[in-house]
Design a protein around this motif. Structure first.
Motif, PDB file in Angstrom:
ATOM      1  N   LEU A 198      33.741 -28.900 -60.065  1.00  0.00           N
ATOM      2  CA  LEU A 198      33.372 -28.781 -58.630  1.00  0.00           C
ATOM      3  C   LEU A 198      31.768 -29.134 -58.537  1.00  0.00           C
ATOM      4  O   LEU A 198      31.060 -29.714 -57.517  1.00  0.00           O
ATOM      5  N   GLY A 199      31.092 -28.814 -59.694  1.00  0.00           N
ATOM      6  CA  GLY A 199      29.761 -29.005 -59.875  1.00  0.00           C
ATOM      7  C   GLY A 199      29.192 -27.634 -59.441  1.00  0.00           C
ATOM      8  O   GLY A 199      27.709 -27.671 -59.525  1.00  0.00           O
ATOM      9  N   ALA A 200      29.589 -26.635 -58.919  1.00  0.00           N
ATOM     10  CA  ALA A 200      28.863 -25.352 -58.465  1.00  0.00           C
ATOM     11  C   ALA A 200      30.081 -24.334 -58.573  1.00  0.00           C
ATOM     12  O   ALA A 200      31.216 -24.691 -58.174  1.00  0.00           O
ATOM     13  N   PRO A 201      29.552 -23.007 -58.647  1.00  0.00           N
ATOM     14  CA  PRO A 201      30.565 -21.834 -58.527  1.00  0.00           C
ATOM     15  C   PRO A 201      30.774 -21.685 -56.917  1.00  0.00           C
ATOM     16  O   PRO A 201      30.375 -22.242 -55.987  1.00  0.00           O
ATOM     17  N   GLY A 202      31.668 -20.941 -56.479  1.00  0.00           N
ATOM     18  CA  GLY A 202      31.964 -20.664 -55.324  1.00  0.00           C
ATOM     19  C   GLY A 202      33.128 -19.584 -55.171  1.00  0.00           C
ATOM     20  O   GLY A 202      33.509 -19.071 -55.931  1.00  0.00           O
ATOM     21  N   GLU A 203      33.335 -19.340 -53.772  1.00  0.00           N
ATOM     22  CA  GLU A 203      34.428 -18.229 -53.426  1.00  0.00           C
ATOM     23  C   GLU A 203      35.983 -19.102 -53.991  1.00  0.00           C
ATOM     24  O   GLU A 203      36.002 -20.040 -53.514  1.00  0.00           O
ATOM     25  N   PRO A 204      36.564 -18.350 -54.743  1.00  0.00           N
ATOM     26  CA  PRO A 204      37.943 -18.975 -54.815  1.00  0.00           C
ATOM     27  C   PRO A 204      38.936 -19.487 -53.990  1.00  0.00           C
ATOM     28  O   PRO A 204      39.334 -20.640 -54.036  1.00  0.00           O
ATOM     29  N   ASP A 205      38.805 -18.984 -52.709  1.00  0.00           N
ATOM     30  CA  ASP A 205      39.562 -19.625 -51.506  1.00  0.00           C
ATOM     31  C   ASP A 205      39.281 -20.964 -51.320  1.00  0.00           C
ATOM     32  O   ASP A 205      39.914 -22.018 -51.350  1.00  0.00           O
ATOM     33  N   ARG A 206      37.709 -21.275 -50.886  1.00  0.00           N
ATOM     34  CA  ARG A 206      37.087 -22.435 -50.901  1.00  0.00           C
ATOM     35  C   ARG A 206      37.234 -23.494 -52.074  1.00  0.00           C
ATOM     36  O   ARG A 206      37.561 -24.523 -52.014  1.00  0.00           O
ATOM     37  N   GLN A 207      37.185 -22.857 -53.316  1.00  0.00           N
ATOM     38  CA  GLN A 207      37.202 -23.773 -54.562  1.00  0.00           C
ATOM     39  C   GLN A 207      38.517 -24.378 -54.500  1.00  0.00           C
ATOM     40  O   GLN A 207      38.628 -25.209 -54.968  1.00  0.00           O
ATOM     41  N   ALA A 208      39.524 -23.572 -54.172  1.00  0.00           N
ATOM     42  CA  ALA A 208      40.958 -23.904 -54.200  1.00  0.00           C
ATOM     43  C   ALA A 208      41.023 -25.251 -53.161  1.00  0.00           C
ATOM     44  O   ALA A 208      41.847 -26.216 -53.639  1.00  0.00           O
ATOM     45  N   LYS A 209      40.562 -24.866 -52.145  1.00  0.00           N
ATOM     46  CA  LYS A 209      40.732 -26.117 -51.122  1.00  0.00           C
ATOM     47  C   LYS A 209      40.000 -27.386 -51.579  1.00  0.00           C
ATOM     48  O   LYS A 209      40.402 -28.530 -51.497  1.00  0.00           O
ATOM     49  N   GLU A 210      38.638 -27.108 -52.239  1.00  0.00           N
ATOM     50  CA  GLU A 210      37.811 -28.304 -52.638  1.00  0.00           C
ATOM     51  C   GLU A 210      38.687 -28.910 -53.897  1.00  0.00           C
ATOM     52  O   GLU A 210      38.576 -30.148 -54.062  1.00  0.00           O
ATOM     53  N   LEU A 211      39.148 -28.132 -54.606  1.00  0.00           N
ATOM     54  CA  LEU A 211      39.926 -28.569 -55.687  1.00  0.00           C
ATOM     55  C   LEU A 211      41.201 -29.543 -55.351  1.00  0.00           C
ATOM     56  O   LEU A 211      41.464 -30.789 -55.787  1.00  0.00           O
ATOM     57  N   LEU A 212      41.932 -28.944 -54.420  1.00  0.00           N
ATOM     58  CA  LEU A 212      43.060 -29.962 -53.735  1.00  0.00           C
ATOM     59  C   LEU A 212      42.371 -31.155 -53.207  1.00  0.00           C
ATOM     60  O   LEU A 212      43.220 -32.147 -53.274  1.00  0.00           O
ATOM     61  N   ALA A 213      41.491 -31.133 -52.664  1.00  0.00           N
ATOM     62  CA  ALA A 213      40.976 -32.442 -52.027  1.00  0.00           C
ATOM     63  C   ALA A 213      40.527 -33.408 -53.115  1.00  0.00           C
ATOM     64  O   ALA A 213      40.490 -34.748 -52.715  1.00  0.00           O
ATOM     65  N   LEU A 214      40.454 -32.930 -54.485  1.00  0.00           N
ATOM     66  CA  LEU A 214      40.162 -33.986 -55.461  1.00  0.00           C
ATOM     67  C   LEU A 214      41.427 -34.732 -55.692  1.00  0.00           C
ATOM     68  O   LEU A 214      41.306 -35.710 -56.373  1.00  0.00           O
ATOM     69  N   GLY A 215      42.793 -34.381 -55.275  1.00  0.00           N
ATOM     70  CA  GLY A 215      43.755 -34.991 -55.469  1.00  0.00           C
ATOM     71  C   GLY A 215      44.965 -34.495 -56.218  1.00  0.00           C
ATOM     72  O   GLY A 215      46.074 -35.071 -55.879  1.00  0.00           O
ATOM     73  N   PRO A 216      44.884 -33.296 -56.699  1.00  0.00           N
ATOM     74  CA  PRO A 216      45.970 -32.681 -57.230  1.00  0.00           C
ATOM     75  C   PRO A 216      47.255 -32.312 -56.375  1.00  0.00           C
ATOM     76  O   PRO A 216      46.783 -32.184 -54.978  1.00  0.00           O
TER      77      PRO A 216
END
Length: 315
Positions: A198-216
């Motif tokens: 993602l290019g930066a650390p963050g809270e796991p809940d938000r990271q999970a959403k942002e990773l999901l937005a990448l396409g998996p």
């Protein structure tokens, strides 16, 4: 190069693992060295490892029917790896002997079980897209194909294209092509791997959403002793920043005294792949995998530490 005559595969398979097999060279240290510093460690211990082999053994020890597609060197370490996999009942019909040194992982384990690892890929780097395509029938035969990144990316992508369901552990972390991300169900990362993608650390809940937005299709973020976060479903927000409406669930982990965390992530992923192959929902499969990962850190080594089903049930 010849394909190992491992006999006919045991059908039906639960999981096919496409990945690495390494000899783990392990040293215990009182503290990890700073750059340019030398520290004394324990006597060298050699264990079977590699993320692919680890995941295969973790699933097989729990009762899954598993095959491993990969490459090992025709050397002493290669024999060690084959013997270990065979003892745990992993099908080796598609594990190829290669005229190169077997993969090596150099591991320093600190007093709290934390580790630092350097991998020399060796024969693992010789696994090709053609190797994967030759095993297409094998990959299509299993409900789940489990993948990692200690083998060349073209082989990983070829396997994901053939898989009925691809579980990808982003380790070691590298940028992924959009096509591969879209095939992940789930993409499995730890907090550091998530931050790199993602290019930066963050809270796991938000990271999970942002990773999901990448396409998996789904995402699992492992959090060590704190368990995991699972995200699936939902729609990508405008601009692709966050997957809105997705379900994000926290998965707890049993509290245990960690002796050595080496291979715990592989134990988690192998167990996750098996339970998904059995048809369990992702959250339930991740909860079981967290128990397996917790059981694995109670003993030293990677494969040597992996629990049986009875040990998991007793945790």
């Amino acid at each position: 190069m010849k394909e190992h005559d491992g006999g006919p595969p045991r059908h039906p398979l639960d999981v096919v693992v496409v990945g690495s097999a390494n000899a783990d060279l392990v040293v215990q240290v009182e503290r990890h060295p700073a750059p340019g510093e030398t520290v004394l460690g324990s006597e060298l211990a050699v264990h079977p490892g590699g993320k692919g082999a680890n995941q295969a053994v973790a699933a097989a020890r729990l009762g899954a029917r598993v095959a491993l597609l990969g490459r090992v060197g025709a050397d002493g370490h290669g024999r060690l790896l084959r013997e270990s996999l065979e003892r745990d009942g992993v099908d080796l019909g598609h594990l190829r002997d290669t005229p190169a040194a077997s993969g090596i992982a150099m591991i320093a384990v600190g007093p709290r079980g934390d580790n630092s690892i350097i991998v020399a890929p060796g024969a693992n780097a010789r696994l090709t897209e053609d190797d994967v395509l030759e095993a297409a029938a094998l990959l299509r035969s299993a409900p789940v194909v489990s993948l990692q990144l200690e083998i060349p990316l073209p082989a990983v992508l070829a396997a994901a294209r053939l898989a009925r369901r691809a579980v990808l552990n982003l380790s070691p972390a590298v940028p992924l092509p959009d096509e591969l991300l879209a095939l992940c169900d789930p993409l499995v990362v730890n907090e550091h791997e998530a931050a790199l993608l993602l290019g930066a650390p963050g809270e796991p809940d938000r990271q999970a959403k942002e990773l999901l937005a990448l396409g998996p299709r789904s995402v699992v973020i492992t959090l060590g002793a704190d368990g995991a976060v699972v995200a699936e479903g939902g729609a990508v927000a405008e601009g692709g920043a966050v997957a809105e409406g997705c379900a994000v669930r926290a998965v707890p982990s049993p509290r245990v005294a960690a002796v050595d965390t080496t291979g715990a992530g592989d134990a988690f992923t192998g167990a996750l792949a098996w339970r998904l192959a059995a048809g369990e929902p992702l959250v339930r499969a991740a909860a079981f995998a967290a128990r397996v990962g917790a059981a694995a850190v109670r003993r030293p080594g990677a494969q040597d530490s992996y629990p049986t089903m009875a040990e998991v049930e007793g945790l």
